[in-house]
Design an enzyme around this catalytic site. Structure first.
Site, PDB file in Angstrom:
ATOM      1  CG  ASP A  29      -2.470   7.164   1.533  1.00 50.50           C
ATOM      2  OD1 ASP A  29      -3.515   6.625   1.131  1.00 50.50           O
ATOM      3  OD2 ASP A  29      -2.414   8.342   1.939  1.00 50.50           O
ATOM      4  CG  ASP A  87      -1.789   1.173   1.405  1.00 49.52           C
ATOM      5  OD1 ASP A  87      -2.009   1.888   0.395  1.00 49.52           O
ATOM      6  OD2 ASP A  87      -2.288   1.409   2.515  1.00 49.52           O
ATOM      7  CG  ASP A 119       0.999   1.388   5.820  1.00 46.57           C
ATOM      8  OD1 ASP A 119       1.679   0.847   6.726  1.00 46.57           O
ATOM      9  OD2 ASP A 119      -0.138   1.846   6.008  1.00 46.57           O
TER      10      ASP A 119
END
Ligand SMILES: [Zn+2]
Ligand SMILES: [Zn+2]
Length: 362
Positions: A111, A109, A269
């Site tokens: 972001d 992930d 992440d």
């Protein structure tokens, strides 16, 4: 068990009943017409599913025997967000300790909020909980400039600049996976998350059985954290990092090494990659904090995160907006708004409503 739960969506819980009902109806119509766009995972009967109903908390430990059963539930529940485990289990509906973990795809992930871009100060916004005014401020404002209220919520915003930087970190991650870990690019699926980031799913059996600690090593390697920690002792970067350091002409002093890490590492992440019991947003479903779709990205450079995932309709509707910064979708810029009732295409209205910034008119 360290199974973490995805973040709850937006401020939907603060929305009024009519707005919640409108969002459910809109999502239901979407799933009724487009449930075939939801990507069905392999081994569906061995996956754990979960969803967040509008205005309520997460429901987990669900299982479906077939794609049809899943599609029927999507239309029936019309949830704000839908998740599926990257892991497979003997009995996915049992409590975590009894599920019988069999393995899990490697997931990542990235972001926009985790990338230190210069644009950040331009979209550091807070909303006043009393009157809804949007206040731009680097730090939490002590007082609302309109109503003097002292309670504010941070509004997570993004812009073209940080979305482009996020894409760059996706490219870096793909580089690590293909060059350093020898993953075939056909085994890497890239998705836009539906809000401000990207998800990567790696379907390569070498990673399937890895526990959390082994995944943490992969994550640390990609983030370059190991390089910095080892600095000053017997620093000896392996493989790809050695080449990156050599190519940059850098001698291994900590500030220089930090520059190399910043230039080449990918800000993934780590908590997502190391969580082998996670349920992860399902590809082809709508994001509960934007109404945009988590969608497969076939051509990363050509992908437009503020255009391509806009899948809801453009019928105009009038809504009440207490406050919102400007935003762009489908090539059009909306706002900024302050206590007004703009007429917007449904997809833009839903974008504001799912972020708790807009409401259906009484
Ligand atoms: Zn206020
Ligand atoms: Zn930005």
């Amino acid at each position: 068990m360290s199974a973490s739960t995805p973040k709850a969506d937006g401020n939907a819980s603060q929305a009024d009943e009519e707005t919640t009902a409108f969002l459910r109806k809109t999502f239901r119509e979407h799933y009724f017409k487009h449930h075939d766009e939801v990507e069905i995972p392999t081994m569906i009967a061995n996956r754990e599913f979960g969803y967040i109903p509008f205005g309520k908390g997460m429901v987990r430990h669900l299982s479906y025997k077939s794609p049809g059963e899943l599609a029927a539930d999507l239309v029936k529940q019309a949830p704000s967000s839908v998740f599926c485990s990257n892991g497979t289990y003997s009995d996915p509906a049992l409590p975590m300790d009894e599920k019988g973990w069999k393995g899990a795809e490697l997931i990542f992930d990235i972001d926009a909020s985790s990338i230190p871009t210069a644009c950040r100060s331009k979209h550091s916004f807070w909303t006043c909980k009393s009157c809804g005014k949007v206040i731009r401020s680097a730090e939490r404002p002590a007082r609302c400039t309109r109503c003097e209220g002292t309670s504010t919520t941070q509004l997570h915003w993004s812009c073209a600049e940080c979305l482009a930087a996020t894409k760059d970190h996706v490219s870096r991650l793909i580089g690590f996976l293909t060059n350093d870990f020898g993953v075939s690019s056909a085994r890497i699926s890239v998705y836009f998350s539906g809000n401000r980031g990207y998800h990567l799913h790696v379907d390569d059996e070498r990673f399937e059985a890895m526990d959390s600690a082994a995944r943490a090593e992969i994550a640390n390697y990609i983030k370059g954290t190991g390089l910095l920690q080892q600095q000053g002792s017997d620093y000896a970067p392996a493989g790809g990092w050695a080449e990156r350091v050599a190519a940059s002409g850098t001698k291994d002093s900590p500030p220089r090494l930090e520059r190399v890490v910043n230039a080449f590492s990918s800000r993934i992440d780590e908590s997502v990659t190391t969580d082998i019991h996670r349920i992860f947003r399902m590809p082809g479903t709508l994001h509960g904090s934007s109404g945009l779709m988590k969608m497969r990205v076939h051509d990363l450079q050509a992908f437009r995160p503020d255009y391509d995932p806009v899948v809801l309709g453009d019928e105009e509707m009038t809504l009440s907006v207490q406050g919102s910064p400007a935003f762009s979708l489908k090539g059009e810029t909306f706002g900024p708004y302050s206590s007004e009732e703009p007429e917007l295409p449904t997809y833009a209205a839903v974008y504001l409503m799912t972020k708790g910034l807009g409401r259906v008119l009484d």
